[in-house]
Scaffold this motif. Structure first.
Motif, short mmCIF file in Angstrom:
data_model
loop_
_atom_site.label_atom_id
_atom_site.label_comp_id
_atom_site.label_asym_id
_atom_site.label_seq_id
_atom_site.Cartn_x
_atom_site.Cartn_y
_atom_site.Cartn_z
N ALA A 135 35.67 29.63 140.34
CA ALA A 135 34.57 29.30 139.42
C ALA A 135 34.06 27.91 139.76
O ALA A 135 34.84 26.95 139.84
CB ALA A 135 35.06 29.35 137.97
N ARG A 180 41.19 13.70 140.95
CA ARG A 180 40.66 13.54 139.58
C ARG A 180 40.98 14.77 138.73
O ARG A 180 41.48 14.66 137.61
CB ARG A 180 39.13 13.36 139.64
CG ARG A 180 38.67 11.95 139.93
CD ARG A 180 37.16 11.89 140.12
NE ARG A 180 36.74 12.57 141.33
CZ ARG A 180 36.74 12.01 142.53
NH1 ARG A 180 37.09 10.76 142.68
NH2 ARG A 180 36.37 12.70 143.60
N ASP A 206 30.18 17.00 147.95
CA ASP A 206 29.31 18.13 148.31
C ASP A 206 28.03 18.10 147.48
O ASP A 206 28.03 17.66 146.34
CB ASP A 206 30.05 19.47 148.12
CG ASP A 206 30.59 19.64 146.71
OD1 ASP A 206 31.26 18.71 146.21
OD2 ASP A 206 30.32 20.69 146.08
N SER A 250 40.95 21.11 145.36
CA SER A 250 41.26 20.23 146.49
C SER A 250 40.04 20.11 147.41
O SER A 250 39.08 19.40 147.07
CB SER A 250 42.49 20.75 147.23
OG SER A 250 42.31 22.09 147.66
N SER A 251 40.08 20.75 148.57
CA SER A 251 38.96 20.72 149.52
C SER A 251 38.74 22.16 150.00
O SER A 251 39.64 23.00 149.86
CB SER A 251 39.31 19.83 150.71
OG SER A 251 40.30 20.48 151.50
N LYS A 266 31.61 12.24 144.57
CA LYS A 266 31.47 13.67 144.87
C LYS A 266 31.01 13.84 146.32
O LYS A 266 30.08 13.15 146.76
CB LYS A 266 30.49 14.35 143.90
CG LYS A 266 30.38 15.85 144.12
CD LYS A 266 29.83 16.57 142.90
CE LYS A 266 29.68 18.06 143.14
NZ LYS A 266 30.97 18.73 143.38
N ASN A 273 32.42 26.16 137.86
CA ASN A 273 32.46 25.33 136.65
C ASN A 273 33.26 26.07 135.56
O ASN A 273 32.95 27.21 135.23
CB ASN A 273 31.03 25.05 136.16
CG ASN A 273 30.98 23.89 135.20
OD1 ASN A 273 31.65 23.91 134.17
ND2 ASN A 273 30.20 22.88 135.53
N VAL A 306 50.05 17.85 147.13
CA VAL A 306 49.08 16.83 147.53
C VAL A 306 48.79 16.99 149.03
O VAL A 306 49.43 17.78 149.71
CB VAL A 306 49.60 15.40 147.21
CG1 VAL A 306 49.78 15.22 145.71
CG2 VAL A 306 50.90 15.12 147.95
N ALA A 321 46.97 15.04 142.95
CA ALA A 321 46.75 13.60 142.79
C ALA A 321 45.27 13.25 142.63
O ALA A 321 44.92 12.09 142.45
CB ALA A 321 47.33 12.85 144.00
N PHE A 324 36.91 20.92 132.05
CA PHE A 324 37.13 21.74 133.26
C PHE A 324 38.62 22.11 133.37
O PHE A 324 38.96 23.24 133.73
CB PHE A 324 36.70 20.98 134.52
CG PHE A 324 35.30 20.43 134.49
CD1 PHE A 324 34.24 21.22 134.07
CD2 PHE A 324 35.03 19.13 134.88
CE1 PHE A 324 32.94 20.72 134.05
CE2 PHE A 324 33.75 18.62 134.86
CZ PHE A 324 32.70 19.40 134.44
N VAL A 352 47.39 22.45 143.20
CA VAL A 352 47.06 21.91 144.53
C VAL A 352 45.89 20.93 144.38
O VAL A 352 44.88 21.26 143.77
CB VAL A 352 46.68 23.04 145.52
CG1 VAL A 352 46.32 22.46 146.88
CG2 VAL A 352 47.82 24.04 145.65
N GLY A 353 46.09 19.74 144.94
CA GLY A 353 45.13 18.65 144.72
C GLY A 353 45.60 17.83 143.52
O GLY A 353 44.80 17.19 142.82
#
Ligand SMILES: NC(=O)C1=CN([C@@H]2O[C@H](COP(=O)(O)OP(=O)(O)OC[C@H]3O[C@@H](n4cnc5c(N)ncnc54)[C@H](OP(=O)(O)O)[C@@H]3O)[C@@H](O)[C@H]2O)C=CC1
Ligand SMILES: O=C(O)C1=N[C@H](C(=O)O)C[C@H](O)C1
Length: 265
Positions: free
Chosen positions: A119, A16, A158, A73-74, A156, A121, A38, A14, A236, A11-12
């Motif tokens: 996580a 980076r 946040d 994603s968000s 970025k 990171n 997406v 598309a 990552f 999920v997400g």
């Protein structure tokens, strides 16, 4: 370790990290990407993504055949995916940062029925750094003032980064403090002198910086600086794919990267 092939949905896909995950997953024989999700308004819908040429969709039901869903994603999307994955009995790995208490609550509820790893990171180095920071914070005690600096790319959204918050919590643990009670998020104007029980945060945003974190422990006459620099987003992605393989088949519950790396659940 099992050599059984696991199926993951991204999920997400598309974004980076999504792009990096599709790239890294293509090199793995033991893992297959089964869906690329997406955003609902994305121009990628219906288009092939990654070396796999998966057709992008915004329909979450496409994750149904996966063993694990990986989300970058968000915050709202992350919580929505957790709810869907819990309903479908699919394990979830998420690296999404900037979550509110309500988002965390949604993840807690989901982890009642599925294994879920969040996580901030996925690099090995940062997860080692977390331990070192707690140790150093405890070792110096209140003799050292703690300040945390982070730098990321200009896109970025946040701040401070999820990793900076994670390191802040580790520093606070070392002193038996609660981060929320001691964090100073910004300084401006006539701030007065620094308190002893304070952890300060500084943030830089610029160009293509992948991710840098330094924890400063400033004592009278000496200063310890603990730094991690990510120079390639692939670390990552590789960490998240490793987490997906590790999480598949685990009992329901909340897991962290340190459970995978150090087994101290
Ligand atoms: N834990 C870790 O190791 C790491 C965590 N991160 C975190 O991961 C997150 C994503 O980072 P990054 O990839 O750089 O960000 P990007 O903005 O490049 O990617 C996020 C993607 O998610 C998409 N998206 C938004 N809403 C939805 C939805 N409802 N369904 C499906 N997709 C959606 C966005 O689409 P659109 O652009 O069309 O809105 C975008 O393509 C951030 O929170 C970041 O902090 C990043 C790197 C490492
Ligand atoms: O948005 C990013 O890029 C990153 N976000 C994560 C965070 O907020 O800590 C991890 C990494 O530093 C990259």
């Amino acid at each position: 370790m099992s050599t059984e092939i696991i199926h993951v949905a991204i999920v997400g896909a598309a974004g980076r990290m999504g792009t990096q995950l599709l790239q890294e997953a293509a090199d793995l024989e033991s893992l297959k990407v089964s869906a690329a999700i997406v955003a609902p308004e994305s121009t990628h819908i219906g288009q092939p993504l990654g070396p796999q040429g998966l057709i992008a969709t915004s329909d979450l039901s496409a994750i149904a055949n996966a063993d694990v869903v990986i989300d970058f994603s968000s915050p709202d999307s992350c919580a929505q995916v957790a709810e869907y994955a819990a309903g479908a009995g699919i394990a979830m790995v998420s690296g999404t940062t900037g979550l509110s208490a309500a988002h965390h609550q949604a993840l807690d509820v989901a982890s009642g029925s599925i294994p879920l790893m969040l996580a901030a990171n996925f690099s090995v180095g940062v997860n080692l750094l977390e331990h070192l920071v707690e140790l150093a914070s405890r070792g110096f005690g209140t003799d050292a003032d703690i300040e945390i600096f982070e730098a990321h790319h200009r896109r970025k959204v946040d701040a401070p980064s999820g990793t900076a918050l994670m390191l802040g919590r580790a520093a606070a643990r070392g002193r038996d403090w609660e981060l929320d009670e001691v964090a100073t998020w910004a300084r401006e104007g006539h701030t007065g002198p620094r308190d002893d029980d304070e952890i300060g945060f500084q943030v830089l945003r610029g160009a293509d910086i992948v991710g840098e974190h330094t924890v400063y422990l400033c004592a009278a006459g000496e200063r310890l600086e603990l730094t991690h620099r990510a120079t390639d987003r692939a670390i990552f992605a590789r960490g998240a794919l490793r987490a997906a393989r590790w999480l598949a088949g685990k009992p329901a519950g909340r897991y962290q990267m340190r459970d995978l790396l150090f087994g101290d659940a």
